[in-house]
Enzyme design. Structure first.
Site, PDB file in Angstrom:
ATOM      1  N   PRO A  23       0.813  -1.217   0.000  1.00 23.31           N
ATOM      2  CG  PRO A  23       0.051  -0.957   2.201  1.00 23.31           C
ATOM      3  CD  PRO A  23       0.834  -1.885   1.300  1.00 23.31           C
ATOM      4  CG  ASP A  54       1.039   2.553   4.655  1.00 25.32           C
ATOM      5  OD1 ASP A  54       0.465   2.237   5.711  1.00 25.32           O
ATOM      6  OD2 ASP A  54       2.233   2.312   4.416  1.00 25.32           O
ATOM      7  CD1 TRP A 112       7.920   1.305   9.073  1.00 28.99           C
ATOM      8  CD2 TRP A 112       7.595   0.109   7.211  1.00 28.99           C
ATOM      9  NE1 TRP A 112       8.381   2.048   8.016  1.00 28.99           N
ATOM     10  CE2 TRP A 112       8.196   1.336   6.858  1.00 28.99           C
ATOM     11  CE3 TRP A 112       7.289  -0.805   6.205  1.00 28.99           C
ATOM     12  CZ2 TRP A 112       8.501   1.670   5.540  1.00 28.99           C
ATOM     13  CZ3 TRP A 112       7.594  -0.477   4.898  1.00 28.99           C
ATOM     14  CH2 TRP A 112       8.198   0.757   4.583  1.00 28.99           C
ATOM     15  CD  GLN A 124       9.090  -0.537   0.346  1.00 34.76           C
ATOM     16  OE1 GLN A 124       9.276  -0.907   1.511  1.00 34.76           O
ATOM     17  NE2 GLN A 124       8.268   0.447   0.055  1.00 34.76           N
ATOM     18  CD1 TRP A 147       5.039  -3.992   3.326  1.00 37.26           C
ATOM     19  CD2 TRP A 147       5.289  -4.666   1.199  1.00 37.26           C
ATOM     20  NE1 TRP A 147       3.865  -4.617   2.938  1.00 37.26           N
ATOM     21  CE2 TRP A 147       3.997  -5.033   1.641  1.00 37.26           C
ATOM     22  CE3 TRP A 147       5.666  -4.984  -0.109  1.00 37.26           C
ATOM     23  CZ2 TRP A 147       3.082  -5.705   0.828  1.00 37.26           C
ATOM     24  CZ3 TRP A 147       4.756  -5.646  -0.921  1.00 37.26           C
ATOM     25  CH2 TRP A 147       3.479  -6.001  -0.453  1.00 37.26           C
ATOM     26  CE  LYS A 161      15.460  11.923  -3.182  1.00 32.71           C
ATOM     27  NZ  LYS A 161      14.177  12.346  -3.562  1.00 32.71           N
ATOM     28  CE  LYS A 164       6.138  18.735  -9.982  1.00 31.18           C
ATOM     29  NZ  LYS A 164       5.413  17.741  -9.199  1.00 31.18           N
TER      30      LYS A 164
END
Ligand SMILES: [Zn+2]
Ligand SMILES: [Zn+2]
Length: 996
Positions: free
Chosen positions: A50, A89, A547, A583, A587, A620, A623
């Site tokens: 999620p 989430d 988590w 992750q 996760w 990275k 914007k």
């Protein structure tokens, strides 16, 4: 031979094409139909991690979405039932921080001033702010998922399942409360978990002033035969000068050699291997072991900060963690601000006194000038003060990577805090054992990053000192001498054991669980009766690390075991999960821990990790830097299919970091999407027939070859998609489309024109191959494949079709033969180029010598070579020979089948005349193209030239090209539609055409 087709290449509006298909899917409920169609099939279990809806979707969310769609689409075509449900989430710092900004407040004090009830209500109201935007993006990139039926971690049902899980773990004795050194954010006033720190943005390189501080030894202490005097100091190095006021001990390494040196009238104690840090000359007065220093006393830099009633503080201790890699070989410890310091201080029974409050500001026990100062602002005043008092040996700039809060950017510090933990150490062996059942893509993660992460994992801090989250379900007895702790595992249990449930939740209705709000502050009001002593029990204030919630997703999304228990069992473990590589330690890790503890089984069988997409400049994506094009604009420009295909065939899919490249994307679009579209439009210029699913009879060698290439590609694609490798699968398709366009179609155009049985047979193969290509592409390019398939077959949707069974036999002989043909053609073209002989100039004959014994070049294959190279015959008696060998041609890589190729380059008058005719034909074709004429539309051609050879070549053109020239006339007077002044064989000619 015709190099240039009459039909104009199309530049389709892919954006519009895709929007039309989206509308079609919506109106026809195609996703649901694909689920209905497979509902009795073997399930293919997919778990979706999620995301938060607190920010807009970006490439980082599009990337996993693309593969989360491609694999399920493929498996659906394979007949598997792939349930795909979206999840959100909802809890934790991401939303809490936004709400603090929104309400223009900061810190817990202000949250409690406005009230936790209001604060959490605002969190609930805002947590799905960008859900609609996500919905739009997800739909636009053709990700099929039950978006409107999303599970949410803030649902009462979800939270109840998390309680159930925690109770299971508690009953296994795997949860405990303790004080431990944890990374702590002083702005958010909560510890930050190692998973949160493992994610992006947490570590930043910063340059700070490190200090070699002078700790003054108490005088008249003996070190072997040296007596300390008023000018004897221990040198200790620290990168965190803010911890110096709280110093409790100095630590030396038990096996390290130390020295006393004299310099400028002062004596310094440091490790012998660290003498290099001294500035200027010095004299070594003594060498000694660590043991000789142990137990000696020194004066604290700031007397009175650390109480020392038992006289254990401010002495030298031996500790294993001391090294001579940097510093002085003597380590300063403030006990509270480092894991090793804290453990050592505990063992040595030293005072463990905090210096900072929960906001990271010095408490009143600190020196006056630091009271209330934020720890990161204290370094300069501390250094200034120590310098003034002559307690700084030197300072040095020091660059290191320092952890910051992933949500608010505040520098974190290590702090010994009371918290609740899951005992990971006790289940580690099992976690490692069960990891053996998991397939990792890329494979090195399995025993690399993932297993190492498990091996080094500290116990899991599952408590947070925050508000908007699942409440930790622990109640403590208010009777201090009882100490009973109750863990509540369900709403029913809470009702049963509480003394005031109905008071707190007067509208509770078991049939409508969501009415009950398990969040703070309501849950805090629920009191229990102690089962041991009968006194009141109160809930602890902490909430659950979110988590724990994402790790509970496999059962909590279903509200198992309270509901859907069978469904959960059927859906556990998952066949497939995919997220980006960090992750692995987040996760994937928490899911593995939770489910191993609960079910003693790894929660997934196949894990794919993607890399990170960086900006075009390799940094990275940002914007403000503008180092990447906006995803919406990219989709409008090239279509979502192009973006999908670009991502699915990029190594970013298999775990590598990749710089986003619009240039590569545009190239992909040109080489795949546009090329395929144009191949299809050629097909449609020849026939309007629909394609049927039956495999056509292939007689012509080109037809047999393209069928073999199709089967070969299909085999590769199937195997690679089974192995989750969309990169290799996609590249095989690119090669195939290239062959289809630049060889099959190029060499087949002439035989596809007209009504002959031969043309019909060729078109049947062509159409079949196109429809099968669309099917193969469906998981990658759901839009274009749908458009093509619907058009070609008249069927409802390519996504409701079955994946073609892999042909058992691929005709390898025809593949090898065609390879030889194409090599001969490459050699011939290269030779012509070397000789400056345009392909339009026919040549009389060629010959070649072949290395390969396994391939026979029959008449049909030779005809292909002759046609492509514009040579009349194959013959071994050549009058004027030129030749070429494969090893001299750069473009020919890999094993070659041919030894040498020869061309007869003698140009007879007849050949020259034909060459002229070809060149003129091209000029006429150009004019036709400019005038927008379609295949089969005739023109009257007018010309004017002084050259007889050209004139007769033009007349000859009429005989050969009746399909597009009606009559050819010499004229100057006539008014034409299009005209051109051309030069052919260095002779001028005027050409004009009139549409008939
Ligand atoms: Zn923070
Ligand atoms: Zn009690």
């Amino acid at each position: 031979m015709s190099d240039r087709p009459d039909a104009k290449p199309n530049t389709p509006d892919f954006n519009q094409l895709e929007l039309d298909i989206l509308k079609f899917w919506k109106e026809n409920d195609t996703f649901q139909k694909s689920l209905d169609k497979t509902k009795d099939g073997e399930p293919f279990i997919f778990y979706d991690g999620p995301p938060f809806a607190t920010g807009l979707p970006h490439y980082g969310s599009i990337l996993p979405s693309v593969i989360k769609d491609a694999i399920p689409r493929y498996q659906t075509m394979r007949g598997r039932y792939v349930r795909r449900r979206w999840g959100w989430d909802c809890h934790g710092l991401p939303i809490e921080n936004i709400v603090e900004q929104h309400l223009k407040i900061s810190g817990k004090k202000q949250i409690e001033e406005i009230g936790v009830e209001r604060f959490n209500q605002v969190c609930r109201d805002n947590v799905l702010t960008y859900a609609r935007e996500w919905g739009k993006t997800i739909e636009r990139i053709a990700r099929w998922t039950e978006f409107d039926n999303a599970y949410m971690t803030m649902q009462t049902s979800y939270m109840e399942s998390v309680w159930w899980a925690l109770k299971q773990v508690w009953e296994k004795g795997l949860i405990y409360e303790d004080r431990k050194v944890l990374l702590y954010c002083s702005r958010c006033e909560t510890p930050i978990s190692n998973f949160e720190v493992a994610m992006d943005n947490s570590y930043r390189d910063i340059t700070e002033e490190s200090v070699y501080a002078k700790f003054k030894m108490a005088p008249s202490q003996r070190i072997v035969d040296f007596m300390t005097n008023d000018n004897t100091y221990v040198l200790a190095w620290t990168t965190t000068p803010w911890t110096l006021p709280g110093n409790v001990s100095l630590n030396v390494g038990p096996d390290i050699k130390y020295v006393v040196v004299e310099q400028n009238g002062e004596n310094y104690i440091l490790a012998k291997d660290r003498l290099e840090i001294l500035q200027g000359d010095y004299e070594i007065k003594l060498e000694c072991t660590a043991r000789a220093l142990e137990g000696l006393s020194y004066e604290p830099l700031y007397p009175g900060v650390i109480p020392n009633p038992e006289n254990r503080a401010h002495k030298i201790y031996a500790a294993d963690f001391v090294t001579v890699e940097d510093g002085t070989g003597v380590v300063h410890s403030a006990a509270m601000y480092g894991e090793e310091d804290y453990q050592a201080a505990k063992q040595q029974d030293l005072p463990r006194v905090p210096m900072l409050d929960h906001k990271g500001q010095y408490l009143d026990n600190a020196p006056q000038f630091l009271h209330g100062v934020f720890f990161k602002d204290a370094e300069k005043p501390i250094l200034d003060d120590l310098r003034q008092r002559g307690l700084v040996y030197k300072t040095e700039h020091y660059t290191h990577s320092y952890p910051h809060c992933y949500r608010c950017g505040t520098p974190l510090f290590y702090n010994a805090l009371p918290a609740w933990f899951i005992n990971v150490q006790k289940v580690k062996n099992r976690l490692i054992e069960l990891n053996k059942d998991i397939n990792w893509y890329p494979e090195h993660l399995k025993f690399g990053r993932f297993q190492q992460g498990i091996e080094n994992a500290p116990d899991w801090n599952i408590s947070r000192n925050r508000y908007w989250a699942t409440a930790l379900p622990f109640w403590k007895c208010t009777n201090a001498s009882c100490g009973n702790i109750a863990c509540i595992g369900s709403i029913d249990e809470l009702r049963e054991k509480s003394t005031n449930f109905a008071e707190v939740y007067p509208h509770y209705d078991p049939a409508d669980l969501e009415k009950l709000d398990l969040h703070k502050p309501y849950i805090d009001r629920v009191k229990l009766k102690c089962e041991k002593c009968g006194e009141l029990m109160e809930r602890i204030p902490e909430v659950v690390d979110c988590w724990v919630e994402s790790g509970s997703m496999p059962f909590a999304e279903l509200h198992a075991p309270f509901e859907n228990e069978q469904l959960f069992k059927d859906r556990f473990p998952s066949d497939f999960v995919v997220e980006y590589i960090p992750q692995t330690r987040a996760w994937f890790y928490v899911m593995h821990v939770m489910n191993t503890m609960l079910f003693d089984q790894a929660p997934f069988k196949n894990v794919l990790t993607t890399g990170t997409i960086l900006g075009e400049d390799g940094t990275k994506m940002s914007k403000s830097k503008g180092n990447y094009p906006d995803a919406n604009i990219v989709i409008e420009k090239y279509g979502a299919d192009a973006l999908r295909f670009y991502l699915l065939t990029s190594p970013v899919i298999i775990g590598e970091d990749v710089n986003f490249s619009e240039k590569t994307l545009a190239e992909t679009n040109r080489k795949v999407n546009m090329l395929l579209y144009n191949v299809w439009s050629f097909y449609r210029t020849y026939t309007q027939d629909k394609v049927f699913g039956t495999v056509p009879e292939a007689a012509h060698v080109l037809d047999r070859w393209i069928m073999a290439r199709l089967h070969q590609t299909h085999k590769l694609v199937t195997a690679d998609l089974d192995g989750y490798n969309t990169v290799r699968a996609g590249r095989a398709i690119v090669d195939f489309i290239n062959d289809l366009s630049t060889w099959y179609l190029r060499r087949s155009r002439d035989r596809m024109r007209g009504d002959s049985a031969e043309a019909k047979a060729a078109l049947a193969v062509f159409g079949y191959v196109l429809a099968e290509t669309a099917k193969m592409l469906a998981p990658f390019m759901p839009f274009l494949s749908e458009f093509l398939y619907q058009d070609l077959t008249g069927k409802e949707s390519v996504h409701l079709e079955n994946w073609t069974e892999v042909a058992s036999q691929v005709d390898d002989r025809v593949l090898a033969a065609m390879e030889l043909v194409r090599e001969a053609v490459s050699l011939g073209h290269a030779l012509r180029k070397q000789l400056g002989l345009a392909v339009r100039q026919p040549l009389r004959a060629l010959d070649m010598t072949i290395k390969s014994k396994s391939v026979d070049i029959d008449e049909e294959l030779m005809a292909l070579i002759l046609a492509e190279l514009n040579v009349k015959i194959q013959e071994d008696a050549l009058s004027d020979k030129a030749s070429v060998r494969p090893d001299t041609i750069k473009s020919i890589a890999g094993p070659s089948h041919i030894d040498q190729l020869y061309l007869d380059i003698e140009l007879t008058g007849e050949l020259k005349q034909e060459g002229l005719a070809r060149e003129l034909e091209r000029q006429v074709q150009d004019l036709r193209k400019k005038s927008g004429l379609k295949v089969g539309e005739l023109v009257d051609l007018y010309y004017n030239t002084q050259d007889e050879a050209l004139a007769s070549a033009l007349v000859e053109l009429l005989d050969r090209k009746k399909t597009f020239v009606n009559q050819v006339k010499m004229s100057l007077e006539v008014e034409v539609d299009y005209e051109a002044q051309a030069e052919v064989d260095k002779k001028a000619v005027w050409l004009g055409i009139i549409k008939v």
